[in-house]
Enzyme design. Sequence first.
Site, PDB file in Angstrom:
ATOM      1  N   SER A  95       0.826  -1.196   0.000  1.00  0.00           N
ATOM      2  CA  SER A  95       0.000   0.000   0.000  1.00  0.00           C
ATOM      3  C   SER A  95       0.870   1.260   0.000  1.00  0.00           C
ATOM      4  CB  SER A  95      -0.962  -0.045   1.193  1.00  0.00           C
ATOM      5  OG  SER A  95      -2.001   0.886   1.053  1.00  0.00           O
ATOM      6  N   ASP A  97      -9.871  -5.497  -3.951  1.00  0.00           N
ATOM      7  CA  ASP A  97      -9.218  -4.517  -3.079  1.00  0.00           C
ATOM      8  C   ASP A  97     -10.098  -3.276  -3.027  1.00  0.00           C
ATOM      9  OD1 ASP A  97      -7.567  -2.531  -1.924  1.00  0.00           O
ATOM     10  OD2 ASP A  97      -5.761  -3.535  -2.660  1.00  0.00           O
ATOM     11  N   HIS A 122      -7.465  -5.924   0.219  1.00  0.00           N
ATOM     12  CA  HIS A 122      -6.260  -5.115   0.378  1.00  0.00           C
ATOM     13  C   HIS A 122      -5.285  -5.777   1.352  1.00  0.00           C
ATOM     14  CE1 HIS A 122      -3.943  -1.497  -0.054  1.00  0.00           C
ATOM     15  NE2 HIS A 122      -4.025  -1.173   1.223  1.00  0.00           N
TER      16      HIS A 122
END
Length: 296
Positions: free
Chosen positions: A96, A225, A254
């Site tokens: 991320s 996600d 995610h």
Amino acid sequence: MSAHFTVSDGTKIFYKDWGQGQPVLFSHGWPLTADAWDGQMLTLLNEGYRVIAHDRRGHGRSSQTAEGNTMDQYADDLAELIDHLDLQNLILVGHSTGGGEVARYIGRHGTTRVAKAVLVGAVPPLMLKTPQNPEGLPIEVFDDIRKAVADNRSEFFRELPKKFYGFNRMMNKTSQGIIDSFWLQGMMGGIKPLYDCIKQFSETDFTEDLKKIDVPTLLIHGTDDQIVPIIPASLESAKLIPNVTLKVYEGSSHGLAQVEADKFNTDLLEFFGTEADITAGRNQGRLGDELSSKHH
């Protein structure tokens, strides 16, 4: 061991450094800490790798910085950590926001010390919707995150994991432990640096950084996600990185590194290959097994 070291502007950065062998350095997502990588660090440590993870400035056990909460500074902090530990033949793994940190590190500092890179559900090339990035997310999404953090981040960090890990999908079993861990890690950070980081992960354009990644790179992203949608992220990044492998996890969230740890760890080890500087004893053992099998 775990320790703090001080970067050039006086900020104290917390990190863990375990084991011997080829080093693997993990960069965590927002608003988490190095602890998000526990499952990977334990697995890779047992496979003979040296594993390192730090708490980004303002997060976890690092200094709660009022200033310097920028992607450039995150990358420079990472560079100072790598230099401090004199890491060579390094594998960088970023999730991320941490994937953006890895990309910006390479964009600013090159790959002299880097062997490979892994970006997982990563924010590059750009999360924000713009005329040039029509598949991105509108600024209102990030304004809502800012408001939630400012108003009641404790409550927000209890609700966010449901989307983060896909627990809001009927087919997925909820893990209260993962939710509690997310909340704890988020609350360890300082509200000012966590607030500042929202702009960094949403509005930073990593296009030119991605073009500079000249080492083998693995992209992993889930099709479900709900935090960093795959289309403007990894599907675009794959077009910009010269030597890239894209692994798409169908229906994954995610937080796939936590909820699908076995699959994810297996993919990491496969990508890392046989290049680890594993202990001589383990290498000798494998050689002995091979010789034994040839004689039977």
